[in-house]
Design an enzyme around this catalytic site. Structure first.
Site, PDB file in Angstrom:
ATOM      1  N   LYS A  78      50.286  31.816  30.356  1.00 52.49           N
ATOM      2  CA  LYS A  78      50.491  30.428  30.714  1.00 52.49           C
ATOM      3  C   LYS A  78      50.791  29.739  29.542  1.00 52.49           C
ATOM      4  O   LYS A  78      50.294  30.203  28.180  1.00 52.49           O
ATOM      5  CB  LYS A  78      49.083  29.950  31.198  1.00 52.49           C
ATOM      6  N   SER A 158      46.257  24.246  38.013  1.00 51.73           N
ATOM      7  CA  SER A 158      47.216  24.101  37.051  1.00 51.73           C
ATOM      8  C   SER A 158      47.885  25.194  36.691  1.00 51.73           C
ATOM      9  O   SER A 158      49.026  25.053  36.130  1.00 51.73           O
ATOM     10  CB  SER A 158      46.497  23.313  35.791  1.00 51.73           C
ATOM     11  N   SER A 182      41.738  26.084  38.786  1.00 49.11           N
ATOM     12  CA  SER A 182      43.058  26.427  38.298  1.00 49.11           C
ATOM     13  C   SER A 182      43.702  27.830  38.322  1.00 49.11           C
ATOM     14  O   SER A 182      44.922  28.104  38.139  1.00 49.11           O
ATOM     15  CB  SER A 182      43.523  25.647  37.029  1.00 49.11           C
TER      16      SER A 182
END
Length: 495
Positions: A78, A158, A182
């Site tokens: 990420k 997210s 998330s």
């Protein structure tokens, strides 16, 4: 073997050990899948050179017989994790051009274990969002579609890029972070497994901060066994992070027996929300029956302060964000706005932050600054902290009464279309976190397991919440649920 990118971590590891495949072959298969999937916008910084270099090193290590479980396995990282020499932007314009000279602890531990980094994954800006629509790179897109509908769906947020990449077999697994859901919400939206470990189990050092008392890294994988394998590599004490705990990391995979006889699973009445879709209510009931059939005892429980969780979270998280994001000022790194003649340092701060931060980040910084300001500190921030303590105590009381894990829905709906929840009412978007934020406020481990499809053929997930530091037991309960649910659906390839 064809379609090597479709393997999970455990399958690929076993194939590597048996000599049926090399890490280079696995990596090349994933790199090709990534290049063919630009329509998903999941990978935003590709690192093929690093990937192939690490894959070659992993093959040597495997030949030498000194290879941990993650060795040679291609994964995505990420964009919130700082990676040395590779753009690490937290999907924000304000960190444009930022290439750290250091590596986050988690990504370093994965590299040390021989994992192969394929590139950086899309996300909501500074991890603020539930749909991956606030990214400077543009929206990440789910590989799933509703029936014959061509509308693009959100992979959740997210960690939307991570979710999309794992579900579409662009990588074998990915890192995510979870501040209010998330990891778990995107995992539920795309039919994969995602676990948020206990706060302090994984180091936060080198992960761009959103809300420091809530943020926690975790793996996003194709199944529970893979989650156990990757989580073990990510955990461990880190002297560079004062919130990281000195606890031995167990062999999580070895704890996956599937035996949950005699375990007490709590069903909290407060999670039965008004307007909850019948499909989610039904799936929740079916999940409880599956665990019961596996030998667990189902117990109705109460978590009375649940209704205050969302308001408390949306005071605490923006307050911490406004403090953490004060460092982005155009002085030391990242973007600096063009200044007019006569502009001073105040104008530089104002212009840099105004053009560098997106609307959602600006909104949360302003909320956070407001609740921390002199006249409102006690009315909002201090009150929210007290509520957080009560929410934590609710869970402590339930676990003290002998409950081993708690079963809830992971999300209040299946994935929705990109643009369907517009900026007009941000509160609608915030409601996506209704089942997940309590876990962060209480610092507990939580896992989302895919358990069924809705009428339109989209994945739905169930969440299990465990005792603190008891990820092994939680993973085992999730393993039993996964085995009973038998979820094997995959998105049809359209990209």
């Amino acid at each position: 073997m064809s379609d090597l990118n479709k393997l999970g971590l455990a399958e690929a590891r076993d194939a590597l050990r048996a000599g049926d495949v090399t890490s280079v072959e696995l990596t090349e298969s994933c790199l090709k899948a990534i290049d063919d999937a630009d329509a998903l916008n999941a990978f935003v910084h590709k690192t093929p050179e690093i990937a192939l270099e690490r894959a070659k090193a992993a093959d040597e290590r495997i030949k030498g017989g000194d290879a941990p479980s993650m060795c040679g396995l291609p994964i995505g990282i990420k964009d919130l994790f700082c990676t040395k020499g590779v753009p690490s932007q937290a999907a924000s314009k304000i960190l444009e051009g930022f290439k750290p000279e250091y590596e986050s602890t988690v990504s370093q531990q994965l590299a040390d274990s021989g994992a192969v980094m394929l590139g950086k994954l899309n996300m909501d800006e500074f991890a603020m969002g539930s749909s991956n629509e606030t990214s400077v790179y543009g929206n990440a897109v789910s590989p799933w579609r509703r029936g014959n509908d061509d509308a693009q769906l959100t992979p959740g947020g997210s960690s939307g890029g991570s979710a999309s990449a794992v579900a579409a077999d662009l990588c074998l697994a990915a890192t995510g972070t979870d501040t209010g859901g998330s990891i778990r919400q995107p995992a539920a939206f795309v039919g994969i497994t995602g676990i948020k470990p206990t706060y302090g189990r994984c180091s936060r050092w080198g992960i761009v901060a959103f809300a420091s008392s809530l943020d926690q890294a975790g793996p996003m994988t194709k199944n529970v066994r893979d989650a156990a394998i990757m989580l073990e590599a990510m955990c461990g004490h880190d002297p560079k992070d004062s919130t990281s705990t000195e606890l031995a990391v167990p062999n999580f995979e070895a704890m996956l027996t599937g035996d949950i006889k005699g375990k007490k699973i709590g069903i909290p009445k407060e999670y039965r929300m008004d307007g909850m879709p019948a499909e989610i209510e039904k799936l929740w009931a079916e999940g409880a029956e599956m665990l019961k059939a596996a030998g667990a005892e189902i117990v109705d429980i109460s978590l009375p302060h649940t209704k205050y969780a969302l308001p408390a979270y949306y005071v605490i998280a923006p307050a911490e964000a406004s403090s953490n994001l004060a460092r982005y000022d155009g002085v030391r790194y990242g973007r600096r706005a063009q200044l007019a003649q006569g502009d001073g340092i105040t104008e530089m701060y104002e212009k840099t932050r105004a053009e560098g931060f997106g609307h959602e980040v600006q909104r949360r910084v302003m909320i956070g600054t407001y609740v921390l300001s002199a006249g409102f500190y006690d009315a909002y921030y201090n009150r929210a902290r007290k509520v957080r303590t009560l929410i934590k105590k609710d869970f402590e009381d339930v676990f003290a009464a002998g409950i081993d894990a708690i079963l809830t829905p992971a999300t209040p709906s299946a994935s929705f279309g990109l643009g369907e929840m517009t900026e007009a009412d941000p509160v609608q978007m915030y409601l996506n976190d209704v089942f997940t934020v309590t876990v962060n406020l209480a610092g507990l481990p939580g896992i989302s397991v895919p358990a069924g499809l809705d009428q339109q053929g989209l994945p739905l997930g169930l969440q299990l919440i465990g005792r603190p530091w008891d990820e092994g037991d939680l993973l085992n309960t999730a393993y039993a649920l996964e085995s009973a649910a038998g979820f094997v659906a995959k998105p049809s390839k359209w990209w």
